[in-house]
Design an enzyme around this catalytic site. Structure first.
Site, PDB file in Angstrom:
ATOM      1  N   GLN A 194      -5.543  77.757  51.867  1.00  0.00           N
ATOM      2  CA  GLN A 194      -6.944  77.891  52.252  1.00  0.00           C
ATOM      3  C   GLN A 194      -7.656  79.025  51.526  1.00  0.00           C
ATOM      4  OE1 GLN A 194      -8.717  75.877  54.199  1.00  0.00           O
ATOM      5  NE2 GLN A 194      -6.982  74.554  54.687  1.00  0.00           N
ATOM      6  N   SER A 214      -3.020  74.414  46.752  1.00  0.00           N
ATOM      7  CA  SER A 214      -3.220  72.970  46.631  1.00  0.00           C
ATOM      8  C   SER A 214      -4.562  72.674  45.971  1.00  0.00           C
ATOM      9  CB  SER A 214      -3.156  72.316  48.013  1.00  0.00           C
ATOM     10  OG  SER A 214      -3.248  70.918  47.920  1.00  0.00           O
ATOM     11  N   GLY A 215      -4.584  71.655  45.116  1.00  0.00           N
ATOM     12  CA  GLY A 215      -5.781  71.342  44.347  1.00  0.00           C
ATOM     13  C   GLY A 215      -6.955  70.843  45.146  1.00  0.00           C
ATOM     14  N   CYS A 340      -4.732  64.067  68.772  1.00  0.00           N
ATOM     15  CA  CYS A 340      -4.221  63.019  69.656  1.00  0.00           C
ATOM     16  C   CYS A 340      -2.870  62.550  69.140  1.00  0.00           C
ATOM     17  CB  CYS A 340      -5.200  61.857  69.695  1.00  0.00           C
ATOM     18  SG  CYS A 340      -4.808  60.641  70.951  1.00  0.00           S
TER      19      CYS A 340
END
Length: 411
Positions: A194, A214-215, A340
């Protein structure tokens, strides 16, 4: 109450506009990234491991991306290893270092608010005989440095603490954590999925031994990430097979993805200052309006040590899933701290770790902005939140009961 005319009006509204506020989940690929990737699907399609001339542009594209990403971290080019994403990089860093260091010790330290790619990997290692200390965090989601120091043992081999939390946006004291790890001769890994491309990172200044990214979190493609492994850190390969990535990560490289990641990194670094300033202004405006105009709401995460684009709030007396559905109907894309699973609504482990009771954690909303958003978007979002929350509370027996007991607190 909403009537048929309201439903029609909102249906028309969503057809006219979509406000995307879930950039922590994924981002739109930048047009310049797509442009950079396209030749590697068609013109430069050679396998970079081949020796003939057709393969040379593919190999060059990979190495240029590697150099760009290394530069963004203040790292050596040879310390960047491409992976299939952030989760693979987390798994590689933790499993491979634990396996390699097993003769020295089997104790790992992490935190209770890590991404599941870290938590589930640690749980896997517990089943293999390793011991894991899961550090508590304070009410803002910060690791307490004294807790970290107190958890270190002679057999501690790895500390893995995320750079910034994906739900509440809290940025950890990474430099201090890295210094503690270094002073004890312990490997330090950080999940920076992040944070990379959103806040400045210098792996040397922060004493980071391994870093995952991450890309698709920075307007790059999905399915590509990297693991920074500092020169001298001895960990084993994670995927076995060929000799790709200097014999440490087998498998033919995702050349278009890697090139796209490199271009996305270049763009992110070039725009970071201006982009962050704009996102912080919108973030703080959105937070202020929600906190002042919607009753029974709280901000989750540190108000200052926070990612530039992260807003996470919890509303009492409502379910986050219901709020998300109605926001979606109004053309607003966000996410909730509840998921959920198997027919049951489980509150976020992050929100529980910062001390929220279940009933409040269920009413959480995460909105993550981008530079494409505007102040006009923020005003529209606040208006919709106020209307939807009032509507949902009007149907809530918990809110009705609270209103009867505390009429003086209901405005």
């Amino acid at each position: 109450m909403w009537h048929d005319t309201d439903v029609i009006r909102k249906a028309v509204a969503i057809m006219k506009r979509t406000i995307y506020l879930d950039n922590a989940a994924t981002t739109k690929v930048h047009p310049l990234v797509v442009e950079a990737m396209l030749p590697y699907f068609t013109e430069h399609y050679g396998n970079p491991s081949s020796i003939y001339g057709l393969a040379a542009p593919a190999k060059q594209g990979i190495e240029e991306a590697r150099a760009t990403i290394a530069g963004a971290l203040g790292a050596k080019t040879q310390d960047i290893y491409f992976t299939g994403g952030g989760s693979e990089a987390d798994n590689w860093a933790i499993k491979a270092s634990a396996e390699f260091m097993a003769s020295r010790g089997k104790h790992i330290i992490t935190s209770k608010i890590e991404h599941h790619a870290v938590l589930h990997t640690c749980e896997y290692l517990e089943g293999k005989g390793y011991e894991v200390t899961y550090l508590d965090v304070d009410e803002n989601g910060l690791v307490r440095l004294e807790d970290l120091r107190g958890a270190i043992r002679p057999d501690t081999i790895l500390i893995s603490i995320m750079f910034a939390n994906n739900e509440i946006g809290t940025i950890q004291p990474i430099g201090e954590i890295g210094e503690i790890a270094k002073s004890h001769g312990i490997l330090f890994h950080t999940d920076a999925v992040q944070a990379f491309g959103h806040v400045p990172i210098d792996v040397d200044a922060l004493h980071i031994d391994m870093l995952s990214a991450s890309g698709h979190k920075i307007n790059g493609p999905k399915g590509v990430g990297f693991l920074f492994i500092r020169t001298g850190v001895k960990i084993r390969s994670f995927i076995h097979g060929g000799a790709q990535e200097r014999k440490r990560r087998a498998g033919t490289e995702n050349v278009p993805g890697i090139v796209g990641f490199g271009k996305a990194t270049e763009l992110a670094m070039a725009t970071m200052g201006e982009r962050s300033a704009k996102e912080i202004a919108m973030r703080d405006y959105l937070i202020s309006r929600i906190l002042h105009e919607v009753p029974f709401v709280r901000l989750n995460g540190d108000p200052v040590k926070r990612l530039p684009n992260n807003v996470n709030v919890a509303f009492r007396f409502i379910e986050g899933e219901s709020l998300l559905i109605k926001l979606d109907f109004a053309g607003i894309c966000g996410s909730s701290g509840s998921a959920c699973t198997s027919g049951s609504l489980d509150p976020s482990h992050v929100l529980l770790a910062i001390g929220l009771p279940h009933e409040i954690a269920h009413g959480s909303l995460r909105l993550t902005l981008s530079e494409e958003n505007t102040m006009e978007d923020m005003d529209y979002v606040v208006g919709q939140i106020k209307e939807i929350v009032a509507y949902l509370r009007g149907m809530s027996p918990l809110y009705e009961d609270y209103a009867k007991k505390h009429p003086e607190k209901i405005g």
